[in-house]
Motif scaffolding. Structure first.
Motif, PDB file in Angstrom:
ATOM      1  N   GLY A   1       0.746  -1.259   0.047  1.00  0.00           N
ATOM      2  CA  GLY A   1      -0.082  -0.172  -0.001  1.00  0.00           C
ATOM      3  C   GLY A   1       0.825   1.205  -0.049  1.00  0.00           C
ATOM      4  O   GLY A   1       0.510   2.138  -0.613  1.00  0.00           O
ATOM      5  N   ARG A   2       2.032   1.292   0.657  1.00  0.00           N
ATOM      6  CA  ARG A   2       2.763   2.231   0.839  1.00  0.00           C
ATOM      7  C   ARG A   2       3.334   2.737  -0.514  1.00  0.00           C
ATOM      8  O   ARG A   2       3.514   3.859  -1.110  1.00  0.00           O
ATOM      9  CB  ARG A   2       4.024   2.266   1.721  1.00  0.00           C
ATOM     10  CG  ARG A   2       4.920   3.314   1.836  1.00  0.00           C
ATOM     11  CD  ARG A   2       6.311   3.132   2.632  1.00  0.00           C
ATOM     12  NE  ARG A   2       5.875   2.662   4.018  1.00  0.00           N
ATOM     13  CZ  ARG A   2       5.950   1.180   4.550  1.00  0.00           C
ATOM     14  NH1 ARG A   2       6.561   0.329   3.664  1.00  0.00           N
ATOM     15  NH2 ARG A   2       5.709   1.079   5.525  1.00  0.00           N
ATOM     16  N   LYS A   3       3.888   1.544  -1.429  1.00  0.00           N
ATOM     17  CA  LYS A   3       4.356   1.741  -2.665  1.00  0.00           C
ATOM     18  C   LYS A   3       3.261   2.449  -3.531  1.00  0.00           C
ATOM     19  O   LYS A   3       3.589   3.225  -4.261  1.00  0.00           O
ATOM     20  CB  LYS A   3       4.633   0.330  -3.247  1.00  0.00           C
ATOM     21  CG  LYS A   3       5.362   0.531  -4.446  1.00  0.00           C
ATOM     22  CD  LYS A   3       6.074  -0.849  -5.101  1.00  0.00           C
ATOM     23  CE  LYS A   3       6.723  -0.918  -6.283  1.00  0.00           C
ATOM     24  NZ  LYS A   3       7.021  -2.150  -6.582  1.00  0.00           N
ATOM     25  N   LEU A   4       2.208   1.732  -3.589  1.00  0.00           N
ATOM     26  CA  LEU A   4       1.180   2.472  -4.510  1.00  0.00           C
ATOM     27  C   LEU A   4       0.584   3.774  -4.022  1.00  0.00           C
ATOM     28  O   LEU A   4       0.516   4.612  -4.860  1.00  0.00           O
ATOM     29  CB  LEU A   4      -0.295   1.478  -4.366  1.00  0.00           C
ATOM     30  CG  LEU A   4      -1.394   1.782  -5.264  1.00  0.00           C
ATOM     31  CD1 LEU A   4      -0.976   1.635  -6.718  1.00  0.00           C
ATOM     32  CD2 LEU A   4      -2.520   0.786  -4.898  1.00  0.00           C
TER      33      LEU A   4
ATOM     34  N   GLY B   1       2.288   5.130  -6.872  1.00  0.00           N
ATOM     35  CA  GLY B   1       1.449   4.890  -7.940  1.00  0.00           C
ATOM     36  C   GLY B   1       1.757   3.430  -8.591  1.00  0.00           C
ATOM     37  O   GLY B   1       2.334   2.759  -8.206  1.00  0.00           O
ATOM     38  N   ASN B   2       1.162   3.047  -9.770  1.00  0.00           N
ATOM     39  CA  ASN B   2       1.251   1.941 -10.592  1.00  0.00           C
ATOM     40  C   ASN B   2       1.549   2.386 -12.291  1.00  0.00           C
ATOM     41  O   ASN B   2       0.300   2.535 -12.700  1.00  0.00           O
ATOM     42  CB  ASN B   2       0.268   0.830 -10.392  1.00  0.00           C
ATOM     43  CG  ASN B   2       0.637  -0.501 -11.044  1.00  0.00           C
ATOM     44  OD1 ASN B   2       1.422  -0.618 -11.720  1.00  0.00           O
ATOM     45  ND2 ASN B   2       0.031  -1.500 -10.584  1.00  0.00           N
ATOM     46  N   LEU B   3       2.734   2.561 -12.708  1.00  0.00           N
ATOM     47  CA  LEU B   3       2.961   2.939 -13.736  1.00  0.00           C
ATOM     48  C   LEU B   3       2.387   1.878 -14.828  1.00  0.00           C
ATOM     49  O   LEU B   3       1.948   2.395 -16.056  1.00  0.00           O
ATOM     50  CB  LEU B   3       4.472   3.424 -14.136  1.00  0.00           C
ATOM     51  CG  LEU B   3       4.917   4.233 -13.264  1.00  0.00           C
ATOM     52  CD1 LEU B   3       6.773   4.534 -13.519  1.00  0.00           C
ATOM     53  CD2 LEU B   3       4.501   5.829 -13.572  1.00  0.00           C
TER      54      LEU B   3
ATOM     55  N   VAL C   1      -2.047   3.973 -12.947  1.00  0.00           N
ATOM     56  CA  VAL C   1      -2.666   4.493 -11.451  1.00  0.00           C
ATOM     57  C   VAL C   1      -1.467   5.676 -10.829  1.00  0.00           C
ATOM     58  O   VAL C   1      -0.556   5.333 -10.819  1.00  0.00           O
ATOM     59  CB  VAL C   1      -2.810   3.430 -10.447  1.00  0.00           C
ATOM     60  CG1 VAL C   1      -3.205   3.827  -9.145  1.00  0.00           C
ATOM     61  CG2 VAL C   1      -3.702   2.364 -10.962  1.00  0.00           C
ATOM     62  N   ALA C   2      -2.079   6.797 -10.780  1.00  0.00           N
ATOM     63  CA  ALA C   2      -1.446   7.829 -10.028  1.00  0.00           C
ATOM     64  C   ALA C   2      -1.166   7.721  -8.702  1.00  0.00           C
ATOM     65  O   ALA C   2      -1.990   6.805  -7.988  1.00  0.00           O
ATOM     66  CB  ALA C   2      -2.092   9.519 -10.373  1.00  0.00           C
ATOM     67  N   ALA C   3      -0.208   8.351  -8.168  1.00  0.00           N
ATOM     68  CA  ALA C   3       0.047   8.152  -6.932  1.00  0.00           C
ATOM     69  C   ALA C   3      -0.909   8.869  -6.042  1.00  0.00           C
ATOM     70  O   ALA C   3      -1.327   9.965  -6.266  1.00  0.00           O
ATOM     71  CB  ALA C   3       1.355   8.762  -6.107  1.00  0.00           C
ATOM     72  N   CYS C   4      -1.658   8.148  -5.020  1.00  0.00           N
ATOM     73  CA  CYS C   4      -2.323   8.775  -3.948  1.00  0.00           C
ATOM     74  C   CYS C   4      -2.053  10.113  -3.349  1.00  0.00           C
ATOM     75  O   CYS C   4      -2.802  10.976  -3.178  1.00  0.00           O
ATOM     76  CB  CYS C   4      -3.069   7.607  -3.052  1.00  0.00           C
ATOM     77  SG  CYS C   4      -3.483   6.156  -3.773  1.00  0.00           S
ATOM     78  N   ALA C   5      -0.885  10.068  -2.900  1.00  0.00           N
ATOM     79  CA  ALA C   5      -0.175  11.269  -2.413  1.00  0.00           C
ATOM     80  C   ALA C   5      -0.370  12.593  -2.772  1.00  0.00           C
ATOM     81  O   ALA C   5      -0.289  13.417  -2.418  1.00  0.00           O
ATOM     82  CB  ALA C   5       1.189  10.707  -1.780  1.00  0.00           C
TER      83      ALA C   5
ATOM     84  N   ARG D   1      -8.857   1.127 -12.220  1.00  0.00           N
ATOM     85  CA  ARG D   1      -7.523   0.572 -12.675  1.00  0.00           C
ATOM     86  C   ARG D   1      -7.118  -0.260 -11.457  1.00  0.00           C
ATOM     87  O   ARG D   1      -5.985  -0.732 -11.387  1.00  0.00           O
ATOM     88  CB  ARG D   1      -6.354   1.606 -12.964  1.00  0.00           C
ATOM     89  CG  ARG D   1      -7.031   2.429 -14.356  1.00  0.00           C
ATOM     90  CD  ARG D   1      -5.931   3.574 -14.770  1.00  0.00           C
ATOM     91  NE  ARG D   1      -6.066   4.017 -15.940  1.00  0.00           N
ATOM     92  CZ  ARG D   1      -6.807   5.132 -16.388  1.00  0.00           C
ATOM     93  NH1 ARG D   1      -7.417   5.483 -15.118  1.00  0.00           N
ATOM     94  NH2 ARG D   1      -6.941   5.691 -17.578  1.00  0.00           N
ATOM     95  N   LEU D   2      -7.695  -0.033 -10.237  1.00  0.00           N
ATOM     96  CA  LEU D   2      -7.395  -0.845  -9.140  1.00  0.00           C
ATOM     97  C   LEU D   2      -7.755  -2.259  -9.035  1.00  0.00           C
ATOM     98  O   LEU D   2      -9.059  -2.447  -9.196  1.00  0.00           O
ATOM     99  CB  LEU D   2      -7.520  -0.104  -8.068  1.00  0.00           C
ATOM    100  CG  LEU D   2      -6.955   1.332  -7.610  1.00  0.00           C
ATOM    101  CD1 LEU D   2      -7.709   1.982  -6.267  1.00  0.00           C
ATOM    102  CD2 LEU D   2      -5.284   1.302  -7.596  1.00  0.00           C
ATOM    103  N   THR D   3      -6.714  -3.383  -8.675  1.00  0.00           N
ATOM    104  CA  THR D   3      -7.287  -4.554  -8.324  1.00  0.00           C
ATOM    105  C   THR D   3      -7.797  -4.764  -6.867  1.00  0.00           C
ATOM    106  O   THR D   3      -7.558  -3.662  -6.050  1.00  0.00           O
ATOM    107  CB  THR D   3      -6.261  -5.658  -8.610  1.00  0.00           C
ATOM    108  OG1 THR D   3      -5.238  -5.432  -7.289  1.00  0.00           O
ATOM    109  CG2 THR D   3      -5.441  -5.454  -9.874  1.00  0.00           C
TER     110      THR D   3
END
Length: 203
Positions: A118-121, A125-127, A131-135, A186-188
């Motif tokens: 979760g921290r990584k996402l 995000g997920n290039l 998925v853009a970074a939530c931060a 775009r999220l699993t």
């Protein structure tokens, strides 16, 4: 980084308290909070129920917007629509001020593996899936951006996961410019569980 986050959070709490006082009258909201809201959200806005959001420390503008949208039906929730049906605009402003001025409770994530994912996402995000970074919108410490994006730090993971899935399915559609629906699409399920777990441990 830890000192930076701590300083940012302290500044956020100070600003939030000032904004809350200017936004409405918390004292006038106390009877409504105690009689209508406390059973689901806690007397001080720290919800005892994992499927109901904690409201303590949330931006007053965001709270006011959600209350208005429950009342209009643009955010579809039968329980909340019933709860706000008798509230005036002043009542809702006062409630927003009341809950935003409350101190968020202590929280801790439970699953270390999910937290790492979760921290990584959240931060990067997920290039691969766009998925853009939530931060970027909710800030590195989950404090959000007042009047634009809600505070997510310390929120129940069950509630966060439910809302992300609702955005993904189009069941919740009160996000400006389709932002959250586009991200959630775009999220699993695993990514949703991971970012929700990570957020639950932020302060």
């Amino acid at each position: 980084m830890n000192r930076f986050i701590a300083a940012s959070m302290a500044a956020f709490i100070s600003v939030t308290s000032t904004v809350a006082a200017d936004f409405g009258d918390p004292a006038k909201a106390q009877p409504i909070a105690g009689q209508i809201c406390a059973a689901c959200h806690g007397a001080d806005g720290n919800s005892p129920l994992p499927m109901n959001p904690s409201l303590a420390g949330q931006h007053p503008e965001y709270l006011f917007k959600q209350l208005n949208e429950f009342k209009s039906g643009s955010r579809n929730n039968a329980v909340m629509m019933g709860m706000v049906a008798g509230l005036s605009a002043e009542d809702m402003r006062n409630l927003a001020a009341y809950y935003s001025a409350q101190k968020p409770g202590e929280s801790a994530a439970k699953d270390k593996d999910l937290v790492a994912q979760g921290r990584k996402l959240f931060r990067g995000g997920n290039l691969a899936t766009g998925v853009a970074a939530c931060a970027g919108c909710h800030s590195p410490n989950g404090a959000g951006i007042p009047s634009q994006y809600p505070r997510l730090a310390g929120q129940h993971p069950e509630y966060v996961a439910t809302q992300l899935k609702a955005f993904r399915a189009g069941e919740r559609a009160n996000d400006a410019n389709n932002i959250m629906r586009a991200v959630a699409a775009r999220l699993t399920d695993k990514e949703i569980a991971a970012v929700a777990e990570y957020l639950s441990g932020l302060r």
